[in-house]
Design a protein around this motif. Structure first.
Motif, PDB file in Angstrom:
ATOM      1  N   ALA A 381      36.208  46.789  42.474  1.00  0.00           N
ATOM      2  CA  ALA A 381      34.677  47.279  42.686  1.00  0.00           C
ATOM      3  C   ALA A 381      33.823  47.967  41.467  1.00  0.00           C
ATOM      4  O   ALA A 381      32.972  47.472  41.005  1.00  0.00           O
ATOM      5  CB  ALA A 381      34.560  48.260  43.919  1.00  0.00           C
ATOM      6  N   VAL A 382      34.786  48.930  40.842  1.00  0.00           N
ATOM      7  CA  VAL A 382      34.316  49.393  39.518  1.00  0.00           C
ATOM      8  C   VAL A 382      34.179  48.305  38.702  1.00  0.00           C
ATOM      9  O   VAL A 382      32.992  48.251  37.810  1.00  0.00           O
ATOM     10  CB  VAL A 382      35.164  50.624  39.221  1.00  0.00           C
ATOM     11  CG1 VAL A 382      34.561  51.081  37.754  1.00  0.00           C
ATOM     12  CG2 VAL A 382      35.232  51.625  40.151  1.00  0.00           C
ATOM     13  N   ARG A 383      34.948  47.364  38.496  1.00  0.00           N
ATOM     14  CA  ARG A 383      34.795  46.553  37.404  1.00  0.00           C
ATOM     15  C   ARG A 383      33.768  45.458  37.459  1.00  0.00           C
ATOM     16  O   ARG A 383      33.090  45.049  36.604  1.00  0.00           O
ATOM     17  CB  ARG A 383      36.197  45.714  37.308  1.00  0.00           C
ATOM     18  CG  ARG A 383      36.291  44.813  36.155  1.00  0.00           C
ATOM     19  CD  ARG A 383      37.748  44.023  36.056  1.00  0.00           C
ATOM     20  NE  ARG A 383      38.912  44.652  35.960  1.00  0.00           N
ATOM     21  CZ  ARG A 383      39.632  44.996  37.132  1.00  0.00           C
ATOM     22  NH1 ARG A 383      39.485  44.659  38.106  1.00  0.00           N
ATOM     23  NH2 ARG A 383      40.521  45.929  37.007  1.00  0.00           N
ATOM     24  N   GLY A 407      27.868  46.707  45.532  1.00  0.00           N
ATOM     25  CA  GLY A 407      27.569  45.877  44.225  1.00  0.00           C
ATOM     26  C   GLY A 407      26.968  44.603  44.612  1.00  0.00           C
ATOM     27  O   GLY A 407      26.626  44.217  45.761  1.00  0.00           O
ATOM     28  N   PRO A 408      26.910  43.602  43.739  1.00  0.00           N
ATOM     29  CA  PRO A 408      26.321  42.229  43.886  1.00  0.00           C
ATOM     30  C   PRO A 408      27.094  41.436  44.681  1.00  0.00           C
ATOM     31  O   PRO A 408      26.499  40.392  45.137  1.00  0.00           O
ATOM     32  CB  PRO A 408      26.051  41.982  42.371  1.00  0.00           C
ATOM     33  CG  PRO A 408      27.235  42.318  41.753  1.00  0.00           C
ATOM     34  CD  PRO A 408      27.646  43.794  42.206  1.00  0.00           C
ATOM     35  N   GLY A 409      28.259  41.482  45.056  1.00  0.00           N
ATOM     36  CA  GLY A 409      29.047  40.741  46.012  1.00  0.00           C
ATOM     37  C   GLY A 409      29.829  39.817  45.232  1.00  0.00           C
ATOM     38  O   GLY A 409      29.609  39.546  43.896  1.00  0.00           O
ATOM     39  N   GLY A 455      27.255  43.773  49.508  1.00  0.00           N
ATOM     40  CA  GLY A 455      28.198  43.807  48.508  1.00  0.00           C
ATOM     41  C   GLY A 455      29.398  43.011  48.679  1.00  0.00           C
ATOM     42  O   GLY A 455      29.423  42.032  49.510  1.00  0.00           O
ATOM     43  N   ALA A 456      30.547  43.375  48.127  1.00  0.00           N
ATOM     44  CA  ALA A 456      31.918  42.683  48.954  1.00  0.00           C
ATOM     45  C   ALA A 456      32.592  43.581  49.817  1.00  0.00           C
ATOM     46  O   ALA A 456      32.626  44.945  49.650  1.00  0.00           O
ATOM     47  CB  ALA A 456      32.736  42.873  47.200  1.00  0.00           C
ATOM     48  N   ARG A 457      32.917  43.124  50.956  1.00  0.00           N
ATOM     49  CA  ARG A 457      33.542  43.651  51.781  1.00  0.00           C
ATOM     50  C   ARG A 457      34.835  43.049  52.251  1.00  0.00           C
ATOM     51  O   ARG A 457      34.860  41.866  52.661  1.00  0.00           O
ATOM     52  CB  ARG A 457      32.594  43.940  53.058  1.00  0.00           C
ATOM     53  CG  ARG A 457      33.109  44.405  54.513  1.00  0.00           C
ATOM     54  CD  ARG A 457      32.058  44.601  55.426  1.00  0.00           C
ATOM     55  NE  ARG A 457      32.686  44.975  56.660  1.00  0.00           N
ATOM     56  CZ  ARG A 457      32.672  45.981  57.316  1.00  0.00           C
ATOM     57  NH1 ARG A 457      31.816  47.035  56.789  1.00  0.00           N
ATOM     58  NH2 ARG A 457      33.020  46.254  58.501  1.00  0.00           N
TER      59      ARG A 457
END
Length: 472
Positions: A381-383, A407-409, A455-457
């Motif tokens: 996620a941080v990257r 984030g943008p997903g 985001g990403a889930r």
């Protein structure tokens, strides 16, 4: 167990103690009840007066011979199962008994053994195959049901001897069924496995109605060894089966494959350990040289070199994790999800990021591997979402948890690729999410990427939430 629900078995024996033998048979044999008669004439009267499920008679009676009783009983009840036992091994007696239709003949030593007589009595009942509740069943129906089974099926008496085996034994082991029936196959078991098999059959009275399992090697007719996995069902008290029913499956190839896989995994892990050790040494030299170079002069190349070294060390760690195939997780235990979540976040270098844990429940997991799984998700996620990303962990409604970021997903056309080895959209090793999937699958969990998240889930299902643990 005697329940009196069907016709009685008639025990005809003058000595030494027919009442004691009757009581032992009532506890041992699968019959509804046992009645005794000292004289053959009494037995014939009982056969005339009412239904009898079977006759178990001594060869020597006070008023007639057992064969004479059998011959007269056949006139009255031509199909009743008749078991004759005698201390006399005279072949003429056996021949006479067979000629007038004895169902089973049992030679005995001194006092009759109730267990042996009960076994042969159940054999006789199974051969004629009456249903003790009064409903008749066609002879051989059981054999017809299992004849074409792909598993080897045997029915054993309580002493381990085989009463029935289906024809598949010839395909698996090379023996004709007749070579097994009436024999105890313990001599064909590998010497190192015999104690396990003997324990498997030990004390059948102690596990009536229960199930046991054993794996062992048996010698084929050609002399080779095959590994069999057997499940035994103790059905000695079932009138339709009257024995220990054993389903055996040939698992030789499967065990060979597992052993070869274990050897390959051991070689892979050793190889990865050696390679990682050999790689870390020059990396440490490079890092030390860069630090010394910084002291002498400043250059923008120094930071790039250190980044490359960091990437190599991360790659080495990932390779070692993936090389632990078959050892991805250790023992599972009650694990506090929030403790692991915060421990994993502590390993992530993201001072501007925010982490929120929305659960204090416990799940069944390997705590170390769970921390590793979560750490890979956080780092991902941080990257990809940036140093100021917000990461949240919470429970799903039923059997799982999720980790999501703001984030943008992940682009829709790349969602099917994110768990593949080597896949990356940035400067990662491309192994982080592959490790996440490996650890999840080793726990028996399913991991999916949610379609409707901003985001990403990542959602994990099939997780065992421990009883009495709190929810969100």
């Amino acid at each position: 167990m005697v329940d009196g629900s069907g016709p009685p078995t008639l025990l005809v024996a003058p000595e030494p103690d027919p009442d004691a033998l009757r009581d032992e048979l009532a506890e041992t044999a699968e019959v509804s009840s046992v009645e005794t008669a000292e004289y053959g004439a009494t037995a014939l009267e009982m056969l005339e007066d009412g239904p009898v499920g079977a006759v178990l008679s001594a060869a020597d009676l006070a008023d007639m011979g057992g064969v004479d009783l059998l011959q007269q009983a056949r006139c009255e009840r031509p199909t009743v199962p008749f078991v004759l036992f005698s201390r006399d091994g005279d072949e003429r007696l056996v021949s006479e008994a067979l000629s007038v239709g004895v169902t089973e003949y049992v030679p005995v030593e001194s006092n009759p053994d109730a267990d042996i007589l009960a076994d042969r009595l159940t054999d006789a009942l199974a051969r004629v195959r009456p249903d003790l509740t009064g409903e008749e069943e066609s002879a051989g129906r059981f054999e017809q049901l299992v004849e074409f089974s792909t598993d080897m099926l045997t029915i054993h008496r309580r002493d381990g001897t085989v009463r029935y085996v289906n024809p598949i034994i010839e395909d698996i082991m090379g023996y004709a069924p007749s070579e097994f029936v009436g024999h105890n196959p313990i001599d064909r078991i590998h010497p190192e496995d015999r104690d396990d098999v003997l324990e498997f059959f030990a004390d059948p009275k102690d596990w009536l109605g229960e199930q046991r399992e054993v794996t062992y090697r048996m010698q084929t007719a050609a002399g080779a060894w095959r590994t069999l996995e057997s499940i035994g069902h103790n059905r000695l008290k079932d009138p339709a089966l009257a024995g220990v029913v054993v389903n055996s499956r040939d698992v030789t190839e499967r065990q060979q494959y597992q052993r070869e896989l274990e050897r390959q995994n051991e070689r892979l892990e050793k190889f990865a350990s050696v390679v990682s050790h050999d790689l870390r040494n020059p990396l440490q030299v490079i890092r030390a040289r860069v630090e010394a170079a910084r002291a002498d002069s400043q250059s923008e190349h120094h930071a790039h070199i250190e980044d490359a070294v960091d990437r190599m060390e991360t790659l080495i760690d990932d390779v070692l994790t993936l090389a632990r195939e078959g050892q991805v997780i250790g023992d599972l235990g009650e694990t506090a999800l929030d403790d692991c979540a915060h421990a994993a976040w502590a390993h992530v270098d993201a001072p501007e990021a925010t982490f929120a844990c929305r659960t204090d429940c416990a799940i069944e997991a390997d705590a170390d591997r769970l921390v590793e799984l979560l750490q890979n998700l956080y780092s991902n996620a941080v990257r990809h979402a940036g140093p100021d990303v917000t990461v949240r962990l919470g429970l799903l409604d039923e059997d799982g948890f999720y980790v999501e970021d703001d984030g943008p997903g992940i682009p829709r056309d790349e969602r099917d690729l994110v768990f593949e080895y080597g896949y990356t959209t940035g400067d990662g090793t491309g192994m982080g999410l592959a490790i996440v999937r490996e650890i999840a699958q080793a726990h028996g969990w399913d991991v999916t990427l949610a379609d409707d998240a901003d985001g990403a889930r990542f959602e994990f299902t099939g997780v065992t939430v421990c009883p009495d643990s709190a929810g969100e």
